[in-house]
Design a protein around this motif. Structure first.
Motif, short mmCIF file in Angstrom:
data_model
loop_
_atom_site.label_atom_id
_atom_site.label_comp_id
_atom_site.label_asym_id
_atom_site.label_seq_id
_atom_site.Cartn_x
_atom_site.Cartn_y
_atom_site.Cartn_z
N THR A 66 0.85 -1.18 0.00
CA THR A 66 0.00 0.00 0.00
C THR A 66 0.89 1.24 0.00
N GLU A 67 0.55 2.20 -0.87
CA GLU A 67 1.30 3.46 -0.88
C GLU A 67 0.99 4.27 0.37
N VAL A 68 2.04 4.81 0.98
CA VAL A 68 1.89 5.65 2.16
C VAL A 68 2.53 7.00 1.84
N THR A 69 1.69 8.03 1.78
CA THR A 69 2.18 9.38 1.51
C THR A 69 2.73 9.96 2.81
N HIS A 70 3.96 10.44 2.75
CA HIS A 70 4.60 10.99 3.94
C HIS A 70 4.48 12.51 4.03
N PHE A 71 4.50 13.16 2.86
CA PHE A 71 4.46 14.62 2.88
C PHE A 71 4.14 15.15 1.49
N PHE A 72 3.50 16.30 1.45
CA PHE A 72 3.23 17.01 0.21
C PHE A 72 4.10 18.26 0.15
N TYR A 73 4.58 18.57 -1.05
CA TYR A 73 5.33 19.80 -1.29
C TYR A 73 4.60 20.60 -2.35
N GLY A 74 4.07 21.75 -1.97
CA GLY A 74 3.38 22.62 -2.91
C GLY A 74 4.35 23.60 -3.54
N SER A 98 1.79 14.81 -7.91
CA SER A 98 0.40 14.47 -7.55
C SER A 98 -0.58 15.14 -8.51
N CYS A 99 -0.09 16.02 -9.36
CA CYS A 99 -0.86 16.70 -10.38
C CYS A 99 0.16 17.25 -11.37
N ARG A 100 -0.29 17.94 -12.38
CA ARG A 100 0.68 18.58 -13.28
C ARG A 100 1.60 19.46 -12.44
N GLN A 151 -8.93 14.88 11.45
CA GLN A 151 -7.68 14.97 10.69
C GLN A 151 -7.93 15.55 9.30
N TYR A 152 -9.00 15.10 8.66
CA TYR A 152 -9.33 15.61 7.34
C TYR A 152 -9.66 17.10 7.40
N ARG A 153 -10.45 17.49 8.39
CA ARG A 153 -10.79 18.91 8.54
C ARG A 153 -9.51 19.75 8.72
N LEU A 154 -8.60 19.27 9.57
CA LEU A 154 -7.35 19.99 9.81
C LEU A 154 -6.53 20.06 8.52
N PHE A 155 -6.46 18.95 7.80
CA PHE A 155 -5.73 18.94 6.54
C PHE A 155 -6.30 19.98 5.58
N MET A 156 -7.61 20.01 5.45
CA MET A 156 -8.26 20.97 4.54
C MET A 156 -8.01 22.42 4.97
N MET A 157 -7.99 22.64 6.27
CA MET A 157 -7.76 23.99 6.77
C MET A 157 -6.31 24.42 6.51
N GLN A 158 -5.36 23.51 6.73
CA GLN A 158 -3.95 23.84 6.60
C GLN A 158 -3.44 23.81 5.16
N ASN A 159 -4.09 23.03 4.31
CA ASN A 159 -3.59 22.80 2.96
C ASN A 159 -4.66 22.96 1.89
N PRO A 160 -5.40 24.05 1.88
CA PRO A 160 -6.51 24.14 0.91
C PRO A 160 -6.04 24.08 -0.54
N ILE A 162 -3.36 22.58 -1.79
CA ILE A 162 -2.94 21.21 -2.10
C ILE A 162 -4.16 20.31 -2.24
N ALA A 163 -5.11 20.45 -1.33
CA ALA A 163 -6.31 19.60 -1.34
C ALA A 163 -7.08 19.73 -2.65
N LEU A 164 -7.05 20.90 -3.27
CA LEU A 164 -7.77 21.11 -4.52
C LEU A 164 -7.05 20.51 -5.73
N GLN A 165 -5.76 20.21 -5.58
CA GLN A 165 -4.96 19.78 -6.74
C GLN A 165 -4.66 18.30 -6.78
N VAL A 166 -4.64 17.63 -5.64
CA VAL A 166 -4.17 16.25 -5.61
C VAL A 166 -5.33 15.26 -5.57
N PRO A 167 -5.11 14.04 -6.06
CA PRO A 167 -6.16 13.03 -5.99
C PRO A 167 -6.52 12.70 -4.54
N LEU A 168 -7.79 12.41 -4.31
CA LEU A 168 -8.24 12.08 -2.95
C LEU A 168 -7.51 10.87 -2.39
#
Length: 190
Positions: A66-74, A98-100, A151-160, A162-168
């Motif tokens: 299973t893929e485990v994402t450790h971090f996103f870089y915007g 994670s996107c173009r 956790q999802y709410r916090l992610f969306m608040m901190q990384n809006p 990124i959340a709009l660009q990457v696959p769910l």
């Protein structure tokens, strides 16, 4: 390559002639969603990436395949597999678009040559990497003890952005839940 210099100048003034030298050492690359910037598989990370646009993620595959994402870089972030890069050790971690995405890339050998010419650049890069490590620890600590929905709410608040660009599925992987669970959470909070 102006975004890179603008980013570096947050840490120290860089004279125009030295900015041109730094610019000339980096190569611009384009990536499509799913392209690897660096494919681990036991290789040594020998490139440093500056994300100009899009999002890259560092991930690995666990023992259950299973893929485990450790971090996103915007945008406007330096990205690399730090331990592999610094210690020349093999890694299974990978960097994937994670996107173009568009990135400026420099090989370790070119970066070391730049450090010889501009010793302050090593101090800047080291400071940035240290800040990234602290950010990673603080980010993960903020999620400890939270249920998946919080956790999802916090992610969306901190990384809006990124959340709009990457696959769910990448967000689910980062949160440590299945894509199906994330879908249910998203329906519950809509």
């Amino acid at each position: 390559m102006k975004p890179l210099i603008t980013y570096l100048q947050q840490f120290r003034h860089i004279p125009p002639e030295e900015a041109r030298l730094i610019d000339s050492a980096f190569e611009k690359r384009q990536y499509h969603e799913g392209d690897y910037l660096f494919k681990g598989d036991g290789r040594v990370c020998r490139e440093l990436f500056f994300i100009c646009s899009g999002v890259a993620r560092i991930f690995s595959v666990n023992d259950k395949a299973t893929e485990v994402t450790h971090f996103f870089y915007g945008e406007n972030k330096l990205c690399l597999i730090l331990q592999s890069f610094n210690e020349e050790t093999q890694t299974t971690a990978a960097i994937q678009a994670s996107c173009r995405a568009e990135a400026l890339v420099i090989s370790k050998s070119k970066l070391m040559a730049l450090y010889q010419q501009l010793p302050y650049l090593k101090q800047i890069i080291d400071e940035i990497n240290q800040e990234h490590l602290i950010e990673k620890v603080n980010t993960r600590n903020a999620y400890v003890g939270l249920d998946a929905e919080d956790q999802y709410r916090l992610f969306m608040m901190q990384n809006p952005a990124i959340a709009l660009q990457v696959p769910l599925k990448h967000i689910a992987s980062w949160l440590g839940i299945t894509p199906q669970s994330l879908s249910r959470i998203r329906k519950n909070i809509s």
